[in-house]
Design a protein around this motif. Structure first.
Motif, PDB file in Angstrom:
ATOM      1  N   VAL A  86      83.732  45.984  44.201  1.00 50.15           N
ATOM      2  CA  VAL A  86      83.720  46.568  43.055  1.00 50.15           C
ATOM      3  C   VAL A  86      81.820  44.944  42.852  1.00 50.15           C
ATOM      4  O   VAL A  86      82.263  44.508  44.233  1.00 50.15           O
ATOM      5  CB  VAL A  86      84.004  45.195  41.526  1.00 50.15           C
ATOM      6  CG1 VAL A  86      83.569  45.265  40.968  1.00 50.15           C
ATOM      7  CG2 VAL A  86      85.695  46.073  41.513  1.00 50.15           C
ATOM      8  N   ASP A 130      84.996  37.957  39.752  1.00 50.09           N
ATOM      9  CA  ASP A 130      86.538  37.398  40.643  1.00 50.09           C
ATOM     10  C   ASP A 130      87.258  38.049  38.942  1.00 50.09           C
ATOM     11  O   ASP A 130      88.072  38.631  38.980  1.00 50.09           O
ATOM     12  CB  ASP A 130      86.472  36.223  39.949  1.00 50.09           C
ATOM     13  CG  ASP A 130      86.335  35.592  41.635  1.00 50.09           C
ATOM     14  OD1 ASP A 130      85.696  36.330  42.228  1.00 50.09           O
ATOM     15  OD2 ASP A 130      85.230  33.723  41.424  1.00 50.09           O
ATOM     16  N   ASP A 132      86.742  40.787  37.526  1.00 53.61           N
ATOM     17  CA  ASP A 132      87.086  42.215  37.258  1.00 53.61           C
ATOM     18  C   ASP A 132      88.467  42.557  38.454  1.00 53.61           C
ATOM     19  O   ASP A 132      88.508  44.089  38.056  1.00 53.61           O
ATOM     20  CB  ASP A 132      85.601  42.801  36.991  1.00 53.61           C
ATOM     21  CG  ASP A 132      84.119  42.544  36.092  1.00 53.61           C
ATOM     22  OD1 ASP A 132      85.002  42.740  34.946  1.00 53.61           O
ATOM     23  OD2 ASP A 132      83.189  43.409  36.007  1.00 53.61           O
ATOM     24  N   VAL A 133      87.482  41.470  39.356  1.00 52.82           N
ATOM     25  CA  VAL A 133      88.402  42.398  40.720  1.00 52.82           C
ATOM     26  C   VAL A 133      90.191  41.908  39.989  1.00 52.82           C
ATOM     27  O   VAL A 133      90.296  43.058  40.412  1.00 52.82           O
ATOM     28  CB  VAL A 133      88.447  41.895  41.944  1.00 52.82           C
ATOM     29  CG1 VAL A 133      89.424  40.916  42.508  1.00 52.82           C
ATOM     30  CG2 VAL A 133      87.128  41.858  42.556  1.00 52.82           C
ATOM     31  N   ARG A 137      92.572  44.953  40.184  1.00 52.58           N
ATOM     32  CA  ARG A 137      94.490  44.675  40.749  1.00 52.58           C
ATOM     33  C   ARG A 137      96.175  43.851  39.577  1.00 52.58           C
ATOM     34  O   ARG A 137      96.736  44.671  39.983  1.00 52.58           O
ATOM     35  CB  ARG A 137      94.317  43.625  41.602  1.00 52.58           C
ATOM     36  CG  ARG A 137      93.233  43.231  42.969  1.00 52.58           C
ATOM     37  CD  ARG A 137      93.419  41.748  43.713  1.00 52.58           C
ATOM     38  NE  ARG A 137      92.386  41.990  44.954  1.00 52.58           N
ATOM     39  CZ  ARG A 137      91.816  40.815  44.869  1.00 52.58           C
ATOM     40  NH1 ARG A 137      91.545  39.418  44.610  1.00 52.58           N
ATOM     41  NH2 ARG A 137      91.231  40.886  45.951  1.00 52.58           N
ATOM     42  N   VAL A 148      91.214  45.732  46.958  1.00 56.75           N
ATOM     43  CA  VAL A 148      90.803  45.818  45.705  1.00 56.75           C
ATOM     44  C   VAL A 148      89.542  44.372  46.437  1.00 56.75           C
ATOM     45  O   VAL A 148      90.172  43.837  46.651  1.00 56.75           O
ATOM     46  CB  VAL A 148      90.964  45.389  44.920  1.00 56.75           C
ATOM     47  CG1 VAL A 148      89.445  45.177  43.541  1.00 56.75           C
ATOM     48  CG2 VAL A 148      92.050  46.568  43.939  1.00 56.75           C
ATOM     49  N   GLY A 149      88.230  45.006  46.597  1.00 53.30           N
ATOM     50  CA  GLY A 149      87.441  43.743  47.100  1.00 53.30           C
ATOM     51  C   GLY A 149      86.402  43.709  45.837  1.00 53.30           C
ATOM     52  O   GLY A 149      85.503  44.935  45.291  1.00 53.30           O
ATOM     53  N   GLY A 150      85.448  42.256  46.393  1.00 53.63           N
ATOM     54  CA  GLY A 150      84.446  42.076  45.261  1.00 53.63           C
ATOM     55  C   GLY A 150      83.367  41.662  45.584  1.00 53.63           C
ATOM     56  O   GLY A 150      83.810  40.963  47.059  1.00 53.63           O
TER      57      GLY A 150
END
Ligand SMILES: [Zn+2]
Length: 164
Positions: A86, A130, A132-133, A137, A148-150
């Motif tokens: 993201v 945060d 959105d991640v 998740r 999943v990473g921001g």
């Protein structure tokens, strides 16, 4: 259709040496990216990826909207996605303006009332990232095996800054 002649001509040249005919729609690098529509972002190149490698979902601000989640669920279950990034970015119009400012600017450009138009303005970009991640998740159809990473993309250096 003369309005698009320049682009159609460019497309003919593109198709002359097109070699992806019959290629499938799987994300060959197992990557999905949610990012902003901003023209300064080249989602594939910034990650060293090529056409065919990733699913890309873009909107103003790079937000994980219901439609983004729909794309990610399809990507994970049908199209080979194993890692999701993201990626909002610095100097984004969606974080640098208030909703009232965007409505005023659009209203001036349109010469019409834009007070009814919704814009997904982001007040706190890192907090939104945060959220959105976490939204990805915690989605019931996105398994924990999917990473999943921001990240925040810096449009002036080209660097991705990992979040947390
Ligand atoms: Zn943006």
């Amino acid at each position: 259709m003369a309005d698009f002649d320049d682009l159609i001509a460019a497309n003919r040249a593109f198709a002359d040496d097109f070699d992806l005919g019959g290629f499938d729609g799987v994300a060959h690098a197992g990557i999905a990216i949610v990012t902003c529509m901003d023209s300064r972002i080249d989602p594939l190149r910034m990650l060293g990826l090529r056409q065919g490698d990733a699913k890309i979902f873009r909107n103003p601000g790079g937000r994980v909207t219901p439609q983004a989640l729909e794309a990610l669920v399809l990507g994970v279950h049908l199209l080979g996605v194993e890692r999701i990034l993201v990626v909002p970015h610095t100097r984004c119009a969606m974080t640098d303006h208030s909703e009232a400012e965007l409505r005023r600017k659009v209203g001036e450009s349109a010469g019409a009332d834009a007070s009814w138009q919704h814009f997904g303005v982001v007040e706190d970009q890192l907090a939104a990232l945060d959220e959105d991640v976490a939204r990805v998740r915690s989605h019931p159809l996105i398994p924990d095996t999917v990473l999943v990473g921001g990240f925040v993309y810096d449009v002036d250096t080209g660097l991705l800054q990992p979040r947390g």
